[in-house]
Design a protein around this motif. Structure first.
Motif, PDB file in Angstrom:
ATOM      1  N   ALA A 194       0.760  -1.176  -0.073  1.00  0.00           N
ATOM      2  CA  ALA A 194      -0.055   0.094  -0.007  1.00  0.00           C
ATOM      3  C   ALA A 194       0.872   1.241   0.001  1.00  0.00           C
ATOM      4  O   ALA A 194       2.017   1.096   0.721  1.00  0.00           O
ATOM      5  CB  ALA A 194      -0.861   0.124   1.194  1.00  0.00           C
ATOM      6  N   SER A 195       0.498   2.264  -0.596  1.00  0.00           N
ATOM      7  CA  SER A 195       1.378   3.388  -0.777  1.00  0.00           C
ATOM      8  C   SER A 195       0.216   4.566  -0.368  1.00  0.00           C
ATOM      9  O   SER A 195      -0.766   4.582  -0.820  1.00  0.00           O
ATOM     10  CB  SER A 195       1.748   3.786  -2.113  1.00  0.00           C
ATOM     11  OG  SER A 195       2.148   2.606  -2.750  1.00  0.00           O
TER      12      SER A 195
ATOM     13  N   LEU B 101       4.491  10.593   1.256  1.00  0.00           N
ATOM     14  CA  LEU B 101       4.139   9.176   0.740  1.00  0.00           C
ATOM     15  C   LEU B 101       4.750   8.290   1.589  1.00  0.00           C
ATOM     16  O   LEU B 101       6.019   8.058   1.898  1.00  0.00           O
ATOM     17  CB  LEU B 101       4.823   9.162  -0.786  1.00  0.00           C
ATOM     18  CG  LEU B 101       4.474   7.663  -1.435  1.00  0.00           C
ATOM     19  CD1 LEU B 101       2.807   7.665  -1.887  1.00  0.00           C
ATOM     20  CD2 LEU B 101       5.309   7.654  -2.862  1.00  0.00           C
ATOM     21  N   LEU B 102       3.863   7.494   1.844  1.00  0.00           N
ATOM     22  CA  LEU B 102       4.506   6.208   2.794  1.00  0.00           C
ATOM     23  C   LEU B 102       4.225   4.930   1.947  1.00  0.00           C
ATOM     24  O   LEU B 102       2.968   4.664   1.407  1.00  0.00           O
ATOM     25  CB  LEU B 102       3.862   6.167   4.247  1.00  0.00           C
ATOM     26  CG  LEU B 102       4.213   7.348   5.133  1.00  0.00           C
ATOM     27  CD1 LEU B 102       3.417   7.056   6.365  1.00  0.00           C
ATOM     28  CD2 LEU B 102       5.785   7.177   5.315  1.00  0.00           C
TER      29      LEU B 102
ATOM     30  N   SER C 239      -3.243  -6.400   8.444  1.00  0.00           N
ATOM     31  CA  SER C 239      -1.962  -6.099   8.793  1.00  0.00           C
ATOM     32  C   SER C 239      -0.970  -4.926   8.096  1.00  0.00           C
ATOM     33  O   SER C 239      -0.099  -4.172   8.683  1.00  0.00           O
ATOM     34  CB  SER C 239      -0.759  -7.315   8.909  1.00  0.00           C
ATOM     35  OG  SER C 239      -1.654  -8.497   8.096  1.00  0.00           O
ATOM     36  N   LEU C 240      -1.728  -4.626   6.980  1.00  0.00           N
ATOM     37  CA  LEU C 240      -1.084  -3.606   5.975  1.00  0.00           C
ATOM     38  C   LEU C 240      -1.628  -2.333   6.870  1.00  0.00           C
ATOM     39  O   LEU C 240      -0.618  -1.577   7.058  1.00  0.00           O
ATOM     40  CB  LEU C 240      -1.772  -3.588   4.556  1.00  0.00           C
ATOM     41  CG  LEU C 240      -1.272  -2.657   3.735  1.00  0.00           C
ATOM     42  CD1 LEU C 240       0.074  -3.339   3.647  1.00  0.00           C
ATOM     43  CD2 LEU C 240      -2.228  -2.980   2.337  1.00  0.00           C
ATOM     44  N   GLN C 241      -2.723  -2.228   7.558  1.00  0.00           N
ATOM     45  CA  GLN C 241      -3.097  -1.135   8.232  1.00  0.00           C
ATOM     46  C   GLN C 241      -2.190  -0.996   9.593  1.00  0.00           C
ATOM     47  O   GLN C 241      -1.612   0.325   9.750  1.00  0.00           O
ATOM     48  CB  GLN C 241      -4.412  -1.123   8.713  1.00  0.00           C
ATOM     49  CG  GLN C 241      -5.746  -1.027   7.597  1.00  0.00           C
ATOM     50  CD  GLN C 241      -6.994  -0.810   8.311  1.00  0.00           C
ATOM     51  OE1 GLN C 241      -7.142  -0.651   9.408  1.00  0.00           O
ATOM     52  NE2 GLN C 241      -7.843  -0.944   7.354  1.00  0.00           N
TER      53      GLN C 241
ATOM     54  N   LYS D 142       4.508   3.592  10.754  1.00  0.00           N
ATOM     55  CA  LYS D 142       5.373   4.679  10.002  1.00  0.00           C
ATOM     56  C   LYS D 142       4.814   5.974  10.155  1.00  0.00           C
ATOM     57  O   LYS D 142       5.469   6.912   9.630  1.00  0.00           O
ATOM     58  CB  LYS D 142       5.565   4.358   8.588  1.00  0.00           C
ATOM     59  CG  LYS D 142       6.145   2.931   8.148  1.00  0.00           C
ATOM     60  CD  LYS D 142       6.285   2.874   6.725  1.00  0.00           C
ATOM     61  CE  LYS D 142       7.366   1.436   6.653  1.00  0.00           C
ATOM     62  NZ  LYS D 142       7.380   1.180   5.096  1.00  0.00           N
ATOM     63  N   SER D 143       3.598   6.109  10.744  1.00  0.00           N
ATOM     64  CA  SER D 143       3.048   7.619  10.900  1.00  0.00           C
ATOM     65  C   SER D 143       2.997   7.927  12.252  1.00  0.00           C
ATOM     66  O   SER D 143       2.825   7.325  13.179  1.00  0.00           O
ATOM     67  CB  SER D 143       1.617   7.364  10.051  1.00  0.00           C
ATOM     68  OG  SER D 143       0.937   6.944  11.017  1.00  0.00           O
ATOM     69  N   GLN D 144       2.965   9.219  12.208  1.00  0.00           N
ATOM     70  CA  GLN D 144       3.328  10.259  13.557  1.00  0.00           C
ATOM     71  C   GLN D 144       1.903   9.775  14.467  1.00  0.00           C
ATOM     72  O   GLN D 144       1.918   9.673  15.575  1.00  0.00           O
ATOM     73  CB  GLN D 144       3.519  11.591  13.080  1.00  0.00           C
ATOM     74  CG  GLN D 144       3.768  12.462  14.458  1.00  0.00           C
ATOM     75  CD  GLN D 144       3.456  13.969  14.074  1.00  0.00           C
ATOM     76  OE1 GLN D 144       3.415  14.348  12.892  1.00  0.00           O
ATOM     77  NE2 GLN D 144       3.697  14.903  14.860  1.00  0.00           N
TER      78      GLN D 144
END
Lengths: 363, 511
Positions: A48-49, A63-64, A73-75, A81-83
């Motif tokens: 996922a991007s 972009l992550l 598990s993608l979520q 990776k996000s703040q």
């Protein structure tokens, strides 16, 4: 008021105050809002991007990307990776990469259709990886891609597809999914390029811009777009672009002998912007000639598009649905195996010239 | 309607009222005050006592009329002075001859002069020389309910003046005033005013009963009466219209409501009334009906705006970020990014700032008040944003909702609207959009339960009366609003009957 009653009321208020701590809050500046998400398949993993706009600092979007074996598990992977907590409520566009589309979207669609926070979003597919497209949007305004797609659907001849239409097409019977196709052109700009037609959850084949417009004419209430065709009659030659303003489509499935026939009536109101030399619409003869040529062109192209669909075994127009309306013994399997394969198509187009612009260019 | 019925027994056992039974006791009690004067005069063999409170009487009348009149008697030494002849020739209107101790006591405290002959029986003469206008302001411009067009006359603190002002507007024999005296200490004159033969008897009876059941010490203002006679005292909503404008009160009275005046109060209350009555401004009737209706609708819209905007902001920013339009996301997040508080605290902080400004502005003299408005509004607002205590967007929202609440013409109602905002903000902070809906449900349940003098408060909406929309949500032309409202059950339905105008079919070119 008795004391007991009073105590009860106070108790209720106190309880609600305590319980309010249990409600998950998502304060607007303390969540990571994403506008775009792209799914693709890479090395047997789901990738996922995600694009986050940076509203707080007014910087470029971020972009992550994350990879996992299943959407849930993608979520989680993305969350690492996000703040802030990552939230899908402001999602605007979902892009499926070519590989995933061909492999099948079922996993992803099942997950997203269970999330009530996802509103009416646009769904598109892309040539190649969605990463390429998303990377191009980073230095643009946050809603660039969404506006681009919306506008194309509004008046550039792309069928109106969004999440709700997709649900209808995916879960409903007698119709197949179709999504607009995005690509990055040779100059590095994002561009809409035709549509992808699905069978079930898998991408079957892609059609061109022009075919997408014909599909729109047969599906959508909004028929705004430009149709170009070659006029080649008598001594009049040239390529003409015709803007279709509005119109109606009527689809019927009738029985002719022992064969089913899909009869499609298109009534289109057009605006002419430029005509090749020598054609003068003031002349009755020229007008009829022009209209006939256009009608024939649209009809034959639409028929050939329908035949294309038929040959690939897909039905984005929803003929199965129309067939189903009058038949009590309809079965989807039966229809596509027996009837659709042998169906005949007949497209009748009626053109009404509404506007020709101001003045007479030639005189 | 049921209230106050059980009060009568509690009255009797705890009345700390002085109970003087003899004339001497009354006079002795009065003599304890230094402003009580007693003049002795020797007229024809008998001693005459003239006693009065010199602070209550009109010195002009005393010195120019009463004293010369008494002095006239002094030379007639041979005649026997008796009260009857004395009273007959007295050039003053309000003269009472009585021996009732209670009445004597009441009246000397109201500014009557007591005249008693030493030898005569208990009978004495009470002459009204009170000055009702001492200490009263003379100008009567409306102070709080402004209007741009139309008359600007308001009531003053003087009851008689108020009634005379009202009579000047309603010069009709139907206008009836009933006077009651309320207040064990203040003995305030309270007047109920209605149109006989138009106002429904039920309302008059209810008001009379409620007023006469009141047991209270000092009637500070008519608004105190409002609270005492209220049908439901646990409500933030005013159940009776309070106004200082003559045109407003005469309009309600002419519609069949009962108005209550109280001495010493520049306001009058009027009931039974409905929720929508509070959003009517007399100015609506001075403009063309199209403009009047528009302004009235804007005012009603202003209520919703005022109550709900800040709570919707809290709900959306705390819970429902999904519903923010894409283009608004940027500005909202950007301004909120540096604010350290959760939205609830942020909103409450700003709302309280606005309330402080309003309260301070109301307490300060008007000239300083204006400056404060500017200083508070612009400087504090801007500084709060710059110090990132609040966000820009919230500042606009809160300021606008405060502004919207000030459009309500009746002050009591505009106060309740401002109060209602806070429970909604808290509800939305607790439960988001659901909380707002819960709040609305509770509010509506409460509103539909309210009654004003026994008639439903939400009238054109429930019970639903489509005809009353003429002059509640809208203000139709004078042709259309010539009937009194149904819910008041007036005995005379028509106010006036407009004449059909002749239809002219003249072409403009025929001139």
């Amino acid at each position: 008021m008795t004391n007991k009653k009073f105590a009860q009321r106070i108790g209720c208020v106190a309880l609600s105050l305590f319980l309010s701590g249990c409600i998950p809050k998502s304060i607007i500046d303390e969540v990571s809002l994403m506008h775009y998400i792209g799914f693709d398949r890479e090395k047997k993993m789901l990738k996922a991007s995600v694009v986050y706009p940076n509203y707080a600092t007014e910087g470029n979007s971020t972009l992550l990307t994350a990879e996992a074996k299943n959407p849930s598990s993608l979520q989680n992977e993305l969350g690492h990776k996000s703040q802030f907590e990552y939230e899908v409520g402001q999602l605007r566009v979902m892009i499926f990469g070519d590989k995933l589309s061909r492999y099948g979207l079922a996993d992803v669609l099942d997950t997203i259709c269970k999330d009530p926070k996802i509103g009416v979003i646009r769904i598109v597919i892309s040539d190649g990886s969605p990463d390429l497209i998303l990377r191009k949007t980073l230095n643009k305004s946050p809603l660039y891609l969404k506006n681009l797609i919306d506008k194309s659907i509004e008046d550039e001849g792309i069928p109106d597809i969004n999440l709700h239409v997709m649900y209808d097409q995916y879960f409903g019977s007698g119709i197949d999914m179709s999504f607009p196709n995005l690509k990055v052109d040779s100059k590095g700009d994002i561009k809409i390029d035709g549509m992808g037609i699905f069978k079930g959850d898998k991408l079957k084949f892609k059609i061109s811009d022009k075919e997408a417009f014909l599909l729109k004419l047969m599906m959508d209430r909004n028929k705004n777009g430009v149709y170009s065709f070659n006029l080649d009659k008598n001594e009049h030659k040239g390529n003409i672009g015709v803007r279709i303003l509005y119109g109606k489509h009527k689809v019927k499935v009738i029985k002719e002998g022992n064969q089913e026939k899909a009869k499609m009536d298109l009534t289109l109101n057009i605006k002419l912007e430029g005509l090749p030399k020598g054609v003068k619409l003031e002349k009755e003869r020229d007008l009829i000639l022009f209209k006939k040529a256009l009608q024939k062109s649209i009809s034959t192209e639409a028929e050939s598009l329908l035949k294309d669909f038929q040959a690939n075994g897909v039905d984005p127009v929803g003929l199965g649905r129309i067939y189903k309306v009058n038949r009590s013994n309809y079965s989807e399997q039966n229809f596509y195996k027996m009837i659709y394969r042998n169906m005949k198509f007949d497209v009748n187009t009626k053109i009404i010239v509404r506007q020709t612009g101001v003045g007479n260019i030639e005189s | 309607m049921v209230k106050n019925d059980t009060d009568s027994d509690t009255n009797t056992n705890q009345k700390p009222i002085v109970n003087h039974s003899t004339f001497k006791e009354v006079i002795d009690a009065a003599k304890k005050s230094n402003d009580f004067k007693e003049i002795r005069k020797n007229i024809s063999t008998s001693m005459v006592f003239i006693s009065y409170f010199n602070t209550l009487i009109d010195r002009d009348i005393m010195q120019k009329v009463l004293l010369p009149y008494i002095a006239d008697y002094e030379p007639r030494q041979n005649e026997v002075l008796d009260l009857h002849t004395f009273q007959k020739d007295l050039p003053l209107e309000d003269v009472v001859k009585t021996s009732d101790i209670k009445e004597i006591e009441d009246k000397i405290y109201k500014g009557y002069v007591l005249i008693k002959l030493e030898n005569a029986s208990d009978e004495c003469l009470l002459i009204n020389v009170s000055n009702s206008s001492t200490g009263m302001r003379q100008f009567n411009e409306t102070e709080n309910e402004f209007s741009v067009t139309g008359p600007k006359i308001g009531f003053v603190e003087n009851l008689d003046m108020n009634i005379s002002l009202l009579r000047k507007k309603l010069k009709s024999p139907l206008l009836v005033t009933e006077e009651l005296v309320i207040g064990t200490l203040s003995k305030t004159r309270v007047m109920m005013v209605y149109l006989d033969g138009i106002t429904n008897e039920e309302h008059i009876k209810t008001v009379r009963k409620r007023l006469s059941n009141i047991d209270f010490d000092i009637v500070w203002d008519v608004s105190a009466l409002d609270q005492i006679i209220s049908d439901n005292s646990n409500t933030p909503f005013p159940l009776y219209l309070t106004s200082e404008r003559i045109d407003r009160i005469s309009y309600t009275v002419s519609n069949g409501q009962v108005a209550i005046f109280s001495d010493g109060s520049p306001y009058a209350i009027s009931g039974p009334c409905t929720l929508l009555d509070f959003f009517i401004s007399p100015e609506d009737y001075y403009y063309n009906w199209i403009i009047g209706s528009l302004f009235r609708l804007i005012r009603i819209l202003g209520i919703f705006f005022s109550i709900f905007t800040s709570s919707i902001y809290v709900a959306v920013v705390t819970y429902h970020y999904e519903m923010i339009p894409g283009d608004l996301l940027g500005p909202l997040i950007k301004t909120r990014a540096n604010v350290p508080f959760p939205p609830l605290i942020e909103v409450i902080f700003l709302e309280i700032t606005i309330e402080l400004l309003r309260e301070a502005g109301a307490r300060l003299p008007s000239k300083i008040g204006q400056t404060l408005g500017i200083v508070g509004g612009i400087v504090i607002g801007q500084a709060a944003v710059a110090a990132s205590l609040t966000s820009n967007i919230l500042l606009i929202i809160v300021a606008l909702s405060a502004l919207a609440s000030f459009t309500t013409p009746i002050i009591t109602m505009s106060n309740s609207i401002r109060l209602l905002r806070f429970p909604f903000i808290i509800m939305s902070a607790l439960f988001g959009g659901l909380g707002i809906i819960l709040g609305i449900t509770i509010l509506l349940c409460h509103l539909f339960n309210l009654k004003s003098f026994g008639t439903p408060y939400m009238v054109p909406l429930y019970p639903f009366r489509i005809k009353n929309f003429n002059d509640s949500f809208l203000r139709l032309s004078y042709k259309k609003i010539n009937k009194r409202s149904d819910f008041l059950h007036p005995k005379l339905k028509m106010k006036y009957s407009p004449k059909e105008r002749e239809k002219r079919k003249e072409d403009i070119n025929d001139e």
